[in-house]
Write an enzyme that holds these catalytic residues in place. Structure first.
Site, short mmCIF file in Angstrom:
data_model
loop_
_atom_site.label_atom_id
_atom_site.label_comp_id
_atom_site.label_asym_id
_atom_site.label_seq_id
_atom_site.Cartn_x
_atom_site.Cartn_y
_atom_site.Cartn_z
N ARG A 144 5.98 2.48 5.41
CA ARG A 144 5.05 1.48 4.93
C ARG A 144 5.70 0.27 4.27
O ARG A 144 5.05 -0.77 4.06
CB ARG A 144 4.09 2.12 3.91
CG ARG A 144 2.90 2.83 4.50
CD ARG A 144 1.92 1.82 5.11
NE ARG A 144 0.67 2.45 5.48
CZ ARG A 144 0.35 2.86 6.70
NH1 ARG A 144 1.22 2.71 7.67
NH2 ARG A 144 -0.81 3.42 6.96
N GLU A 145 6.98 0.36 3.90
CA GLU A 145 7.60 -0.69 3.10
C GLU A 145 7.45 -2.09 3.69
O GLU A 145 7.07 -3.03 2.96
CB GLU A 145 9.08 -0.36 2.85
CG GLU A 145 9.32 0.77 1.86
CD GLU A 145 9.25 2.14 2.48
OE1 GLU A 145 9.61 3.13 1.82
OE2 GLU A 145 8.83 2.25 3.67
#
Length: 256
Positions: A144-145
């Site tokens: 998700r970063e």
């Protein structure tokens, strides 16, 4: 030992790390990463397998979302506050976070992630830090970063590329999409995919199988495999010779 949302135990040759914040899907905090690093440093030499799992239906939903949203959690400052610090201090703090993951790659033992439910961001990277991944059929991975404007910085980028290749790793990270259990097996992210009810027994069976060979043989083999991609072929042959010489000497010594 209970510490910072973790259960950390050593039982003879097997150490266990259990993320124990099921009320937030085992979301992680920097305090957990520091505790993990300390646990890795303190492992007794007889440990041969480390099993990492999460309490409840999820492995880990990643960094505690409140820290991303600007809140303070259990004394931990919001993530973006790092951006106001000098670069060398930021590097030092991130290096300390990374130490909570990187010890799982050490050749003295084999690390196994037992993954079910969500493995997101830092949770995905924790699973990638382990040598092997036993995955329940309800598992879902996502990096998700990048969707948050950040990069994966907990050591997950190299093993991801090693497992799935550069092009697929870039696609998975840049889109932050979900990788379901079946695809994870096809890509090589998952060594084994089983039903949720079978996860515990499968990890137990794998642990027992890993404990069967002599510890020195597994340690030397893991070290050879970890370094194989970075060595020219002739250097790898030399590393194999040197490792085998050590094994032969140790086995001969045990007969005397």
């Amino acid at each position: 030992m209970m510490e910072s949302g973790l259960r950390l135990t050593v039982d003879g040759p097997v150490a266990r790390v259990v993320l124990d914040r099921p009320e937030v899907r085992n979301a992680q905090t920097p305090a957990m990463w520091r505790a993990l690093a300390g646990f890795g440093q303190a492992l007794p030499p007889e440990v041969r397998v480390v099993v990492v799992s999460g309490e409840g239906p999820s492995f880990s939903a990643g960094l505690d979302r409140r820290l991303i949203m600007g809140e303070t959690v259990e004394g931990e400052e919001p993530l973006l506050s790092l951006g106001a610090k000098p670069a060398d201090q930021v590097h030092a703090e991130i290096a300390a976070f990374q130490a909570g993951f990187s010890w799982l790659r050490r050749p003295e033992f084999v690390s196994v992630a037992a993954v079910q439910g969500h493995a997101v961001g830092a949770g995905f990277q924790l699973a990638l830090a382990c040598d092997l991944r036993v995955v329940a059929d309800d598992a879902r991975f996502s990096m998700r970063e990048p969707a948050l404007g950040l990069v994966p910085d907990l050591g997950g980028t190299q093993p991801l590329v090693q497992l799935v290749g550069y092009s697929r790793a870039l696609e998975i990270c840049a889109t932050s999409r979900w990788v379901e259990a079946g695809e994870a097996r096809e890509l090589g992210l998952a060594n084994i995919v089983v039903g949720v009810s079978e996860l515990g027994d499968t990890v137990k069976d794998l642990t027992e199988a890993l404990l069967a060979p002599l510890p020195g043989a597994v340690r030397e083999t893991k070290a050879l495999l970890l370094g194989a991609a970075d060595r020219p072929y002739e250097e790898q042959l030399r590393a194999e010779r040197e490792a085998q010489a050590r094994r032969l000497a140790e086995l001969l010594g045990s007969l005397g």
